[in-house]
Design a protein around this motif. Structure first.
Motif, mmCIF file in Angstrom:
data_model
loop_
_atom_site.group_PDB
_atom_site.id
_atom_site.type_symbol
_atom_site.label_atom_id
_atom_site.label_comp_id
_atom_site.label_asym_id
_atom_site.label_seq_id
_atom_site.Cartn_x
_atom_site.Cartn_y
_atom_site.Cartn_z
ATOM 1 N N GLU A 364 0.837 -1.207 0.000
ATOM 2 C CA GLU A 364 0.000 0.000 0.000
ATOM 3 C C GLU A 364 0.869 1.254 0.000
ATOM 4 O O GLU A 364 0.574 2.228 -0.694
ATOM 5 N N MET A 365 1.962 1.214 0.754
ATOM 6 C CA MET A 365 2.851 2.367 0.815
ATOM 7 C C MET A 365 3.610 2.593 -0.490
ATOM 8 O O MET A 365 4.149 3.682 -0.718
ATOM 9 N N SER A 366 3.680 1.581 -1.349
ATOM 10 C CA SER A 366 4.506 1.697 -2.552
ATOM 11 C C SER A 366 3.846 2.483 -3.678
ATOM 12 O O SER A 366 4.479 2.713 -4.719
ATOM 13 N N ASP A 367 2.604 2.933 -3.479
ATOM 14 C CA ASP A 367 2.007 3.759 -4.528
ATOM 15 C C ASP A 367 2.372 5.230 -4.306
ATOM 16 O O ASP A 367 2.872 5.619 -3.258
ATOM 17 N N SER A 368 2.127 6.045 -5.334
ATOM 18 C CA SER A 368 2.567 7.443 -5.294
ATOM 19 C C SER A 368 1.824 8.284 -4.272
ATOM 20 O O SER A 368 2.293 9.352 -3.884
ATOM 21 N N GLU A 369 0.666 7.818 -3.816
ATOM 22 C CA GLU A 369 -0.083 8.566 -2.795
ATOM 23 C C GLU A 369 0.592 8.453 -1.432
ATOM 24 O O GLU A 369 0.525 9.382 -0.619
ATOM 25 N N HIS A 370 1.246 7.328 -1.194
ATOM 26 C CA HIS A 370 1.812 7.063 0.127
ATOM 27 C C HIS A 370 3.319 7.222 0.226
ATOM 28 O O HIS A 370 3.868 7.247 1.329
ATOM 29 N N SER A 371 4.003 7.283 -0.894
ATOM 30 C CA SER A 371 5.462 7.346 -0.824
ATOM 31 C C SER A 371 6.036 8.132 -1.989
ATOM 32 O O SER A 371 5.369 8.390 -2.989
ATOM 33 N N VAL A 372 7.297 8.486 -1.853
ATOM 34 C CA VAL A 372 8.040 9.135 -2.925
ATOM 35 C C VAL A 372 9.332 8.345 -3.108
ATOM 36 O O VAL A 372 9.996 7.972 -2.139
ATOM 37 N N VAL A 373 9.644 8.018 -4.351
ATOM 38 C CA VAL A 373 10.868 7.263 -4.627
ATOM 39 C C VAL A 373 12.059 8.124 -4.219
ATOM 40 O O VAL A 373 12.181 9.278 -4.633
ATOM 41 N N MET A 374 12.923 7.565 -3.379
ATOM 42 C CA MET A 374 14.065 8.329 -2.914
ATOM 43 C C MET A 374 14.919 8.786 -4.102
ATOM 44 O O MET A 374 15.257 7.975 -4.966
ATOM 45 N N PRO A 375 15.251 10.077 -4.176
ATOM 46 C CA PRO A 375 16.057 10.561 -5.299
ATOM 47 C C PRO A 375 17.398 9.846 -5.408
ATOM 48 O O PRO A 375 17.960 9.393 -4.408
ATOM 49 N N LYS A 376 17.907 9.775 -6.650
ATOM 50 C CA LYS A 376 19.142 9.052 -6.924
ATOM 51 C C LYS A 376 20.331 9.980 -7.146
ATOM 52 O O LYS A 376 21.435 9.539 -7.461
ATOM 53 N N LEU A 377 20.119 11.274 -6.997
ATOM 54 C CA LEU A 377 21.193 12.236 -7.221
ATOM 55 C C LEU A 377 22.313 12.102 -6.191
ATOM 56 O O LEU A 377 22.058 11.874 -5.011
ATOM 57 N N PRO A 378 23.561 12.293 -6.603
ATOM 58 C CA PRO A 378 24.674 12.298 -5.644
ATOM 59 C C PRO A 378 24.517 13.386 -4.584
ATOM 60 O O PRO A 378 25.024 13.251 -3.473
ATOM 61 N N GLU A 379 23.791 14.450 -4.932
ATOM 62 C CA GLU A 379 23.614 15.570 -3.996
ATOM 63 C C GLU A 379 22.824 15.175 -2.750
ATOM 64 O O GLU A 379 22.764 15.940 -1.780
#
Length: 420
Positions: A364-379
């Motif tokens: 349930e948490m894996s949909d866009s309403e419940h979570s945000v994919v952690m950014p992959k930027l080196p920053e």
């Protein structure tokens, strides 16, 4: 400015192997017939000796999966060895030529590894079609960098809400306000690590971190009224009697009854079961009111990937293995063996998978309403300490309300500087 080492060092390898892969796809279109009729194209099939790194504790399980793979692809011999998915960037970059052809990695290392020319892109192959067709959108997003696919998702991971069902009901944990009015949650606002738990509050309230795709260095907009609302809410939790500042002692507080709820991930399942026994319950995150109505509280989503070494001498075999290790059958074995929550769409609706309470909550948490994919930027390496300091100091009252916007301006400025 960053140098695109992939462009200079690996273009020839990519084009050559891509020709093989496209021919292997069985595409009969006229623009690919010439490739298919070449010596390499006509014999394009998985073959060769390749090396696979998996996490130490999972070696035995993967030996069985690899044995099945070798039966299906007898011209490929796989040497399986213990590795560390968390250290993929470090381990592969030491000596890419000696590293495994296929290895596990967390998705947030993709940006740095791809830019360093360590990962094999496969967007224009049949394998990309499988990844996009079979996995949930968030997992595909996690496997993508600058519109190129670099990873094969095999699992997703997110924090969830564990709670004592003898103290709190399903209805009680639907909102933060109700939960903390009826019981006590033990969580970390005041110590290191608050960044991972509570940074997504800003996205919960409509802001973005490094842009909508998580790839824009200058795309963070926390320095607005939405961001100020989040800091006001964090500060208010210091005086919320239903919130108990808990870091290392969070589990012991849960077990002793000091607290009734706890935010953590599937990695804590066994410990929480030990602490609460039959009273353990699990739910997706509650909703939170920052001052303008209830918003869904979000968490960071992590994606577990298999990736292929850019320097592999057997790209067709390596990509075929990565595809096999992340297919529906393999993901079910990985779920059964280690509780890895599948990224496969079909498995996420499978009754056996969904019957596990923790897995169901993560799904349930894996949909866009419940979570945000952690950014992959080196920053992100700059973001973590800066965000920890902001959350900790806001919670403790070291930052006053009239300073919030200035602090957010500084945060956005600091994390928007390109890492060389």
């Amino acid at each position: 400015m960053k140098t695109n080492w992939k462009k200079y060092l690996t273009t020839g390898v990519i084009l050559s192997a891509s020709a093989l892969l496209l021919a292997a796809c069985g595409d009969s279109s006229s623009d690919k017939k010439d490739t298919a009729s070449s010596d390499k194209g006509s014999t394009a099939k998985p073959e060769g000796d390749i090396k696979l790194w998996v996490d130490t504790e999972q070696v035995d399980m993967f030996k069985g999966i690899v044995a099945d793979f070798e039966k299906e692809y007898p011209d490929v011999k796989v040497e399986i060895a213990a590795g560390s998915s968390a250290d993929a960037k470090q381990d592969v970059s030491k000596d890419p030529g000696a590293a495994a052809d296929v290895f596990m990695m967390p998705h947030d290392q993709i940006g740095q590894m791809a830019d360093a020319g360590l990962l094999y892109p496969f967007t224009e192959t049949k394998f990309a079609e499988n990844v996009k067709k079979d996995n949930v959108d968030s997992a595909v997003e996690g496997a993508t960098w600058k519109e190129e696919l670099y990873g094969f998702p095999y699992g997703v991971e997110s924090q969830v809400l564990y709670y004592n069902k003898a103290k709190l009901s399903e209805a009680d944990v639907k909102t933060w306000s109700e939960m903390t009015a009826k019981g006590k949650i033990g969580t970390n606002f005041g110590d290191a690590g608050a960044n991972y738990i509570f940074s997504p509050l800003f996205m919960s309230n409509g802001d973005v971190l490094y842009g909508k795709t998580g790839e824009d260095v200058k795309g963070t907009d926390f320095n607005n009224e939405n961001g100020v609302e989040v800091l006001k809410w964090i500060a208010a939790q210091k005086n919320n009697p239903g919130v108990v500042q808990s870091s290392a002692e969070a589990l012991s507080n849960l077990e002793s009854g000091v607290t009734d709820a706890f935010l953590s991930g599937p990695w804590s399942k066994n410990d929480v079961e030990k602490a609460l026994g039959e009273n353990m319950a699990v739910a997706a995150y509650p909703k939170v009111d920052f001052g303008s109505g209830e918003k869904q509280m979000k968490a960071f989503l992590g994606v577990k990937l298999f990736a292929v070494n850019q320097q592999t001498k057997s790209p067709v075999a390596a990509l075929t293995l990565a595809d096999y290790l992340s297919n529906e059958t393999s993901q079910m074995k990985e779920f059964e063996g280690f509780g890895i929550v599948p990224s496969n769409k079909t498995l996420q609706t499978d009754s056996k998978v969904a019957s596990d309470a923790v897995t169901a909550a993560v799904i349930e948490m894996s949909d866009s309403e419940h979570s945000v994919v952690m950014p992959k930027l080196p920053e992100m390496n700059t973001f973590w300490p800066a965000m920890d300091a902001l959350i900790n100091d806001t919670y403790k009252g070291s930052i006053k309300e009239d300073q919030y916007m200035n602090k957010l301006d500084k945060l956005v400025s600091d994390i928007s500087k390109t890492t060389e």
